[in-house]
Design an enzyme around this catalytic site. Structure first.
Site, PDB file in Angstrom:
ATOM      1  N   GLU A  55      26.406 -14.758  66.701  1.00 20.05           N
ATOM      2  CA  GLU A  55      27.128 -13.725  65.958  1.00 20.05           C
ATOM      3  C   GLU A  55      26.912 -12.320  66.521  1.00 20.05           C
ATOM      4  O   GLU A  55      27.805 -11.468  66.433  1.00 20.05           O
ATOM      5  CB  GLU A  55      26.715 -13.748  64.475  1.00 20.05           C
ATOM      6  CG  GLU A  55      27.209 -14.952  63.703  1.00 20.05           C
ATOM      7  CD  GLU A  55      26.254 -16.132  63.734  1.00 20.05           C
ATOM      8  OE1 GLU A  55      26.486 -17.114  62.998  1.00 20.05           O
ATOM      9  OE2 GLU A  55      25.251 -16.066  64.508  1.00 20.05           O
ATOM     10  N   PHE A 117      21.435 -21.450  48.848  1.00 21.09           N
ATOM     11  CA  PHE A 117      21.321 -21.781  50.265  1.00 21.09           C
ATOM     12  C   PHE A 117      22.136 -20.797  51.102  1.00 21.09           C
ATOM     13  O   PHE A 117      23.300 -20.551  50.829  1.00 21.09           O
ATOM     14  CB  PHE A 117      21.815 -23.214  50.504  1.00 21.09           C
ATOM     15  CG  PHE A 117      21.816 -23.620  51.956  1.00 21.09           C
ATOM     16  CD1 PHE A 117      20.614 -23.775  52.646  1.00 21.09           C
ATOM     17  CD2 PHE A 117      23.008 -23.842  52.636  1.00 21.09           C
ATOM     18  CE1 PHE A 117      20.608 -24.145  53.978  1.00 21.09           C
ATOM     19  CE2 PHE A 117      23.011 -24.212  53.968  1.00 21.09           C
ATOM     20  CZ  PHE A 117      21.804 -24.366  54.637  1.00 21.09           C
ATOM     21  N   GLN A 118      21.508 -20.222  52.087  1.00 24.72           N
ATOM     22  CA  GLN A 118      22.095 -19.250  53.013  1.00 24.72           C
ATOM     23  C   GLN A 118      22.652 -18.024  52.291  1.00 24.72           C
ATOM     24  O   GLN A 118      23.655 -17.441  52.691  1.00 24.72           O
ATOM     25  CB  GLN A 118      23.177 -19.900  53.891  1.00 24.72           C
ATOM     26  CG  GLN A 118      22.601 -20.875  54.903  1.00 24.72           C
ATOM     27  CD  GLN A 118      23.587 -21.278  55.981  1.00 24.72           C
ATOM     28  OE1 GLN A 118      24.791 -21.298  55.764  1.00 24.72           O
ATOM     29  NE2 GLN A 118      23.078 -21.623  57.156  1.00 24.72           N
ATOM     30  N   LYS A 167      32.626 -17.317  48.743  1.00 24.30           N
ATOM     31  CA  LYS A 167      33.382 -18.502  49.149  1.00 24.30           C
ATOM     32  C   LYS A 167      34.514 -18.817  48.188  1.00 24.30           C
ATOM     33  O   LYS A 167      35.647 -19.108  48.607  1.00 24.30           O
ATOM     34  CB  LYS A 167      32.422 -19.690  49.256  1.00 24.30           C
ATOM     35  CG  LYS A 167      33.068 -20.964  49.790  1.00 24.30           C
ATOM     36  CD  LYS A 167      32.019 -22.050  49.991  1.00 24.30           C
ATOM     37  CE  LYS A 167      32.637 -23.296  50.613  1.00 24.30           C
ATOM     38  NZ  LYS A 167      31.601 -24.342  50.850  1.00 24.30           N
ATOM     39  N   MET A 482      12.805   0.007  82.745  1.00 18.67           N
ATOM     40  CA  MET A 482      12.525   1.318  82.168  1.00 18.67           C
ATOM     41  C   MET A 482      11.141   1.347  81.527  1.00 18.67           C
ATOM     42  O   MET A 482      10.446   2.364  81.571  1.00 18.67           O
ATOM     43  CB  MET A 482      13.593   1.698  81.142  1.00 18.67           C
ATOM     44  CG  MET A 482      13.555   3.152  80.729  1.00 18.67           C
ATOM     45  SD  MET A 482      13.822   4.314  82.109  1.00 18.67           S
ATOM     46  CE  MET A 482      15.609   4.291  82.230  1.00 18.67           C
TER      47      MET A 482
END
Length: 605
Positions: A55, A117-118, A167, A482
């Site tokens: 993502e 969940f999630q 959802k 760096m």
């Protein structure tokens, strides 16, 4: 007439009405109703979805898409870890003022707050790094929320807007009435775009009176497409122009008035110019610490005109004598119009001595390109890339390679794409992916480091999947470059956890495992032909170019120092045009006799 449609349909139809052609994303349980609707839109060829491998890659791709086109970039992610994986990309866009709309799935409304969940509160998590946020609790609100989101993301100071969709909102049907773009009016949201006439007149008077003016140009000039106005102003009054990392491309760096980038790894002549100017005209810039160095020595003898669309930025780090809040393009247009109306000649000859002094600095302190008989220097790679592909769109990751690219690439507007404020490693390749999807007929090149590239190297799979013809060139020195440079300069050469050679992958084999052409270049004699081969290949390329391991990026302004105190400059001027090294009578600091003021304490020399 309204028609019963689902919340997911309302979302997709609203996106299409707002001109969305490409979406970057990754599906999951909570966002599946939206992906199910997306399936129908893709099947009809109305919107293309690019399935990324992580993502974060989706957020950076949408970001690159937006930077290259000026349009709003769009990405999707599911709830929980899908949403949190977007956070770095959202923060990157927020710091650099990039217009994006981020759509996240969420658990059903009834489950919110139950640690389902999630489930994560992505609305709360991202509050500090978005311009605005929504949770869609009623599908009837979907169309106007999306319309508002696009309006907010793209107007005023651009930025990312999050829309979190439970959802069951995506599944629920209702009588859908679309909302057309441009019809939204938000109470309390009215960005100031026209500058104050009195302050514009004051600015014009200061410009006329100045003998050592300097235009200091940031990303706001890119966002407002103020390139033509900027060039007109510079040429009329013969004002030298320096840009920030985000402002690269706003002014042609091949123009004789350009002094290129200033700041920590800017040109010496830009940093000397900002130290000695008597008028600093900040255009869409925010006086970032990487630009200013020690803030109280930054343009310390100059009056300041600050033009910016965000009133919160004006005076935040430096109080200007003339603050002008407004869209940069509109403000510069008004300033030029007032100049023409007044009919007073510009008298560009008054800056003649100033420009001559800057040109002497340019001759004495040019950017250095190292050359070795048996090793490739990183600067040589960037110079050769620019020679063979001068009009390409370039993205970068973050580190030494980014600064070398910024020093030696001279791009047009929107053709320089790099993470500025957040400094996000792993940004370059997915951003390039977004650029190429938006502009399939343009050459797109990512300049990466061997450490940065591994942050999002899985997006090679996306490039292969869709045949996205991005050329990724790794300046491979086997270090966190760096970090190593700072450890060498400021930490007694204690190279703690900066050596990347152990465990370094075979990039050629890795590319080939994804179905992408891999190349390795180790000899300077191979470089020209290798870059020609990279650019000519019909498909994505990952090129591992082994460069000198110990090369440092100079010049460099050390932390807490004035911009005039740079590491890596020649001890003495290279020509005899300028006089000699002198010492300040007040504090003993070393400088050169062309400086009017001591860079350390500000005493007049």
């Amino acid at each position: 007439m309204s028609t019963p449609k689902s919340g997911a349909f309302a979302l997709m139809d609203s996106l299409k009405r707002h001109g969305v052609e490409h979406i970057f994303g990754y599906p999951g349980g909570a966002i599946l109703p939206i992906y199910d609707e997306l399936y129908r839109w893709e099947a009809r060829g109305e919107i293309q979805h690019i399935l990324v491998r992580h993502e974060q890659g989706a957020a950076h791709a949408a970001d690159g898409y937006a930077r290259a086109t000026g349009k709003v970039g769009v990405c999707f992610g599911t709830s929980g870890p899908g949403a949190t994986n977007l956070v770095t990309g959202i923060a990157t866009a927020h710091m650099d003022s990039i217009p994006m709309v981020i759509i996240t799935g969420q658990v059903p409304r009834a489950a919110i707050g139950s640690d389902a969940f999630q489930e994560t509160d992505i609305y709360g998590i991202t509050l500090p790094i978005v311009k605005h946020s929504y949770v869609v609790r009623d599908p009837k609100d979907m169309a106007w929320i999306i319309a508002e989101a696009f309006h907010i993301a793209s107007t005023g100071r651009p930025g990312p807007v999050l829309v979190d969709i439970p959802k069951d909102v995506g599944l629920e049907e209702f009588d859908y009435v679309p909302v057309e773009p441009g019809t939204v009016k938000l109470a309390g949201y009215r960005p100031t775009v026209k500058g104050n006439p009195r302050q514009i007149n004051q600015a014009l008077n200061l410009i006329r009176e100045s003998k050592r003016p300097l235009l200091y140009v940031g990303g706001g000039a890119i966002a407002s497409a103020a390139h033509d106005e900027l060039q007109q102003l510079a040429e009329i009054f013969q004002i030298p122009v320096t840009t920030t990392l985000m402002g690269k491309g706003a002014f042609d760096e091949n123009h004789p008035l350009s002094v290129s980038m200033l700041g920590m790894h800017g040109t010496a002549y830009a940093n000397f110019a900002v130290t000695e100017c008597d008028l600093l005209i900040a255009v869409g810039a925010r006086f970032d610490d990487r630009v200013t160095g020690k803030l109280d020595t930054f343009a310390s003898h100059a009056q300041v005109i600050h033009i910016d669309i965000d009133p919160a930025e004006v005076g935040k780090n430096r109080a200007p004598q003339v603050p002008i809040v407004g869209d940069v393009k509109l403000v510069l247009n008004d300033l030029l119009r007032r100049y023409e109306e007044q009919g007073i000649p510009a008298q560009p000859q008054q800056t003649k001595e100033w420009l001559a002094r800057i040109n002497r600095w340019r001759e004495e302190y040019p950017l250095q390109v190292s050359h070795y008989p048996d090793r490739i220097s990183p600067q040589e790679v960037v110079v050769e890339l620019h020679r063979q592909a001068p009009n390409a769109y370039y993205t970068t990751d973050v580190g030494q390679h980014q600064m070398w690219a910024a020093q030696f690439l001279k791009n047009g507007p929107r053709r320089w794409i790099s993470s500025g404020g957040l400094g996000t490693m792993g940004y370059g390749m997915p951003a390039a992916m977004g650029v190429k999807v938006a502009l399939p007929n343009e050459q797109v090149i990512c300049v990466a480091g061997d450490a940065s590239i591994q942050m999002n190297i899985q997006e090679l799979g996306t490039l292969a999947h869709y045949g996205i013809n991005v050329k990724t060139v790794i300046l491979n020195n086997g270090w966190l470059g760096m970090v190593r440079q700072w450890q060498e300069a400021f930490y007694g050469e204690r190279y703690s956890s900066s050596d990347m050679e152990v465990g370094m992958p075979d990039f050629v084999k890795l590319a080939e495992a994804y179905g992408v052409k891999g190349m390795q270049v180790t000899n300077p004699e191979q470089l020209e032909d290798a870059i020609a081969e990279i650019l000519a290949h019909d498909g994505p390329v990952l090129a591992d170019i082994r460069v000198n391991k110990d090369e440092n990026c100079y010049p460099m302004v050390a932390p807490g120092k004035s911009n005039a105190q740079m590491i890596g400059l020649p001890e003495r001027p290279k020509s005899d045009i300028v006089a000699e090294i002198i010492y300040c009578s007040n504090c003993g600091a070393k400088t050169i006799s062309t400086h009017n003021f001591c860079p350390e304490c500000g005493t007049k020399l």
